[in-house]
Motif scaffolding. Sequence first.
Motif, PDB file in Angstrom:
ATOM      1  N   THR A  65       0.825  -1.205   0.000  1.00  0.00           N
ATOM      2  CA  THR A  65       0.000   0.000   0.000  1.00  0.00           C
ATOM      3  C   THR A  65       0.856   1.252   0.000  1.00  0.00           C
ATOM      4  O   THR A  65       0.555   2.226  -0.691  1.00  0.00           O
ATOM      5  CB  THR A  65      -0.946  -0.005   1.225  1.00  0.00           C
ATOM      6  N   GLN A  66       1.930   1.216   0.763  1.00  0.00           N
ATOM      7  CA  GLN A  66       2.828   2.373   0.796  1.00  0.00           C
ATOM      8  C   GLN A  66       3.477   2.585  -0.571  1.00  0.00           C
ATOM      9  O   GLN A  66       3.656   3.721  -1.009  1.00  0.00           O
ATOM     10  CB  GLN A  66       3.890   2.173   1.874  1.00  0.00           C
ATOM     11  N   ALA A  67       3.807   1.508  -1.272  1.00  0.00           N
ATOM     12  CA  ALA A  67       4.373   1.628  -2.621  1.00  0.00           C
ATOM     13  C   ALA A  67       3.366   2.249  -3.578  1.00  0.00           C
ATOM     14  O   ALA A  67       3.731   3.038  -4.449  1.00  0.00           O
ATOM     15  CB  ALA A  67       4.812   0.256  -3.136  1.00  0.00           C
ATOM     16  N   MET A  68       2.097   1.916  -3.420  1.00  0.00           N
ATOM     17  CA  MET A  68       1.061   2.470  -4.305  1.00  0.00           C
ATOM     18  C   MET A  68       0.772   3.922  -3.985  1.00  0.00           C
ATOM     19  O   MET A  68       0.428   4.701  -4.874  1.00  0.00           O
ATOM     20  CB  MET A  68      -0.220   1.635  -4.190  1.00  0.00           C
ATOM     21  N   ASN A  69       0.919   4.316  -2.717  1.00  0.00           N
ATOM     22  CA  ASN A  69       0.600   5.687  -2.315  1.00  0.00           C
ATOM     23  C   ASN A  69       1.754   6.666  -2.521  1.00  0.00           C
ATOM     24  O   ASN A  69       1.535   7.873  -2.553  1.00  0.00           O
ATOM     25  CB  ASN A  69       0.171   5.721  -0.854  1.00  0.00           C
ATOM     26  N   ASP A  70       2.963   6.166  -2.632  1.00  0.00           N
ATOM     27  CA  ASP A  70       4.125   7.043  -2.767  1.00  0.00           C
ATOM     28  C   ASP A  70       4.335   7.378  -4.247  1.00  0.00           C
ATOM     29  O   ASP A  70       4.891   6.589  -5.005  1.00  0.00           O
ATOM     30  CB  ASP A  70       5.358   6.352  -2.201  1.00  0.00           C
ATOM     31  N   VAL A  71       3.903   8.549  -4.645  1.00  0.00           N
ATOM     32  CA  VAL A  71       4.010   8.953  -6.050  1.00  0.00           C
ATOM     33  C   VAL A  71       5.317   9.674  -6.354  1.00  0.00           C
ATOM     34  O   VAL A  71       5.640   9.903  -7.513  1.00  0.00           O
ATOM     35  CB  VAL A  71       2.815   9.850  -6.468  1.00  0.00           C
ATOM     36  N   THR A  72       6.082  10.028  -5.327  1.00  0.00           N
ATOM     37  CA  THR A  72       7.310  10.784  -5.548  1.00  0.00           C
ATOM     38  C   THR A  72       8.543   9.897  -5.665  1.00  0.00           C
ATOM     39  O   THR A  72       9.529  10.298  -6.254  1.00  0.00           O
ATOM     40  CB  THR A  72       7.538  11.785  -4.405  1.00  0.00           C
ATOM     41  N   SER A  73       8.500   8.703  -5.097  1.00  0.00           N
ATOM     42  CA  SER A  73       9.677   7.837  -5.089  1.00  0.00           C
ATOM     43  C   SER A  73       9.818   7.079  -6.406  1.00  0.00           C
ATOM     44  O   SER A  73       8.845   6.540  -6.927  1.00  0.00           O
ATOM     45  CB  SER A  73       9.589   6.844  -3.930  1.00  0.00           C
ATOM     46  N   THR A  74      11.026   7.055  -6.914  1.00  0.00           N
ATOM     47  CA  THR A  74      11.304   6.263  -8.116  1.00  0.00           C
ATOM     48  C   THR A  74      11.964   4.939  -7.754  1.00  0.00           C
ATOM     49  O   THR A  74      12.115   4.073  -8.597  1.00  0.00           O
ATOM     50  CB  THR A  74      12.230   7.042  -9.057  1.00  0.00           C
ATOM     51  N   SER A  75      12.348   4.790  -6.503  1.00  0.00           N
ATOM     52  CA  SER A  75      12.988   3.568  -6.036  1.00  0.00           C
ATOM     53  C   SER A  75      11.917   2.532  -5.672  1.00  0.00           C
ATOM     54  O   SER A  75      10.889   2.875  -5.092  1.00  0.00           O
ATOM     55  CB  SER A  75      13.845   3.891  -4.807  1.00  0.00           C
ATOM     56  N   PRO A  76      12.144   1.271  -6.003  1.00  0.00           N
ATOM     57  CA  PRO A  76      11.133   0.252  -5.695  1.00  0.00           C
ATOM     58  C   PRO A  76      11.059  -0.049  -4.200  1.00  0.00           C
ATOM     59  O   PRO A  76      12.037   0.122  -3.474  1.00  0.00           O
ATOM     60  CB  PRO A  76      11.620  -0.973  -6.470  1.00  0.00           C
ATOM     61  N   TYR A  77       9.905  -0.482  -3.774  1.00  0.00           N
ATOM     62  CA  TYR A  77       9.693  -0.925  -2.403  1.00  0.00           C
ATOM     63  C   TYR A  77       9.962  -2.416  -2.358  1.00  0.00           C
ATOM     64  O   TYR A  77       9.367  -3.184  -3.106  1.00  0.00           O
ATOM     65  CB  TYR A  77       8.267  -0.630  -1.954  1.00  0.00           C
ATOM     66  N   MET A  78      10.854  -2.838  -1.466  1.00  0.00           N
ATOM     67  CA  MET A  78      11.232  -4.245  -1.380  1.00  0.00           C
ATOM     68  C   MET A  78      10.921  -4.804  -0.001  1.00  0.00           C
ATOM     69  O   MET A  78      11.152  -4.127   1.005  1.00  0.00           O
ATOM     70  CB  MET A  78      12.716  -4.418  -1.670  1.00  0.00           C
ATOM     71  N   VAL A  79      10.413  -6.017   0.016  1.00  0.00           N
ATOM     72  CA  VAL A  79      10.204  -6.775   1.245  1.00  0.00           C
ATOM     73  C   VAL A  79      11.208  -7.920   1.211  1.00  0.00           C
ATOM     74  O   VAL A  79      11.214  -8.714   0.273  1.00  0.00           O
ATOM     75  CB  VAL A  79       8.768  -7.312   1.343  1.00  0.00           C
ATOM     76  N   ILE A  80      12.066  -7.969   2.233  1.00  0.00           N
ATOM     77  CA  ILE A  80      13.082  -9.006   2.312  1.00  0.00           C
ATOM     78  C   ILE A  80      12.670  -9.975   3.414  1.00  0.00           C
ATOM     79  O   ILE A  80      12.544  -9.591   4.579  1.00  0.00           O
ATOM     80  CB  ILE A  80      14.482  -8.425   2.601  1.00  0.00           C
ATOM     81  N   VAL A  81      12.446 -11.227   3.023  1.00  0.00           N
ATOM     82  CA  VAL A  81      12.050 -12.264   3.971  1.00  0.00           C
ATOM     83  C   VAL A  81      13.289 -13.088   4.301  1.00  0.00           C
ATOM     84  O   VAL A  81      13.864 -13.732   3.435  1.00  0.00           O
ATOM     85  CB  VAL A  81      10.946 -13.164   3.379  1.00  0.00           C
ATOM     86  N   ASN A  82      13.703 -13.027   5.554  1.00  0.00           N
ATOM     87  CA  ASN A  82      14.813 -13.825   6.064  1.00  0.00           C
ATOM     88  C   ASN A  82      14.241 -14.962   6.902  1.00  0.00           C
ATOM     89  O   ASN A  82      13.062 -14.934   7.256  1.00  0.00           O
ATOM     90  CB  ASN A  82      15.736 -12.953   6.933  1.00  0.00           C
ATOM     91  N   PRO A  83      15.027 -15.964   7.266  1.00  0.00           N
ATOM     92  CA  PRO A  83      14.474 -17.068   8.043  1.00  0.00           C
ATOM     93  C   PRO A  83      13.849 -16.669   9.378  1.00  0.00           C
ATOM     94  O   PRO A  83      12.893 -17.304   9.822  1.00  0.00           O
ATOM     95  CB  PRO A  83      15.684 -17.988   8.263  1.00  0.00           C
ATOM     96  N   THR A  84      14.342 -15.620  10.014  1.00  0.00           N
ATOM     97  CA  THR A  84      13.805 -15.258  11.335  1.00  0.00           C
ATOM     98  C   THR A  84      13.121 -13.894  11.382  1.00  0.00           C
ATOM     99  O   THR A  84      12.615 -13.509  12.423  1.00  0.00           O
ATOM    100  CB  THR A  84      14.928 -15.273  12.395  1.00  0.00           C
ATOM    101  N   ASN A  85      13.106 -13.154  10.283  1.00  0.00           N
ATOM    102  CA  ASN A  85      12.430 -11.859  10.294  1.00  0.00           C
ATOM    103  C   ASN A  85      12.037 -11.426   8.886  1.00  0.00           C
ATOM    104  O   ASN A  85      12.503 -11.986   7.899  1.00  0.00           O
ATOM    105  CB  ASN A  85      13.297 -10.791  10.965  1.00  0.00           C
ATOM    106  N   ILE A  86      11.177 -10.426   8.837  1.00  0.00           N
ATOM    107  CA  ILE A  86      10.782  -9.797   7.577  1.00  0.00           C
ATOM    108  C   ILE A  86      11.060  -8.306   7.723  1.00  0.00           C
ATOM    109  O   ILE A  86      10.669  -7.695   8.711  1.00  0.00           O
ATOM    110  CB  ILE A  86       9.297 -10.030   7.262  1.00  0.00           C
ATOM    111  N   GLU A  87      11.746  -7.746   6.744  1.00  0.00           N
ATOM    112  CA  GLU A  87      12.045  -6.312   6.766  1.00  0.00           C
ATOM    113  C   GLU A  87      11.771  -5.730   5.384  1.00  0.00           C
ATOM    114  O   GLU A  87      11.553  -6.463   4.425  1.00  0.00           O
ATOM    115  CB  GLU A  87      13.492  -6.064   7.196  1.00  0.00           C
TER     116      GLU A  87
END
Length: 166
Positions: free
Chosen positions: A58-80
Amino acid sequence: MLPSKRYHAGFTLVELVATVILLSVLGVVAYTKFPSFSGFTVPAYCAAAKSAIRRVQTQAMNDVTSTSPYMVIVNPTNIEWKNDTLALNQSLDCVGSRCSNLVEISDADVKRGIRFAAQQVTFDSLGRSITSDGTGTQTIKINIDNLQGSNKEIVIYNEGYVDGCD
């Protein structure tokens, strides 16, 4: 008359009750030492992960100024998550929308064998999961595994729909 001798074979009621009580106490103590978790632990982590992924989407869809992609990194013990144009707080005690850490599996649950399957998701400005080179969309599956076999799966379809945890 001579008194008759009685031969007792077996246990008295007092001995049997004492044995049952002793075995019960030992069983309770031993049971608390086994690493187990509630039946709600894996679904709770799945729901938290799904909610966190939707929040970044949702934040990626609402941010119209950023040209950088929004990434979700899933690690074995956390998500960031990360976005190169945003200054995110990476401390573990962070609270708020600018924290890079989204979901953290507790140390006790890590010892019990709960893990996320490592994965990386990149969202475009329409909330779709895109390939690493940004040329197309893709369906991504994120697994939450545990030793007890009640695994869960989150699916991010190429159109952007986030489903799973059933």
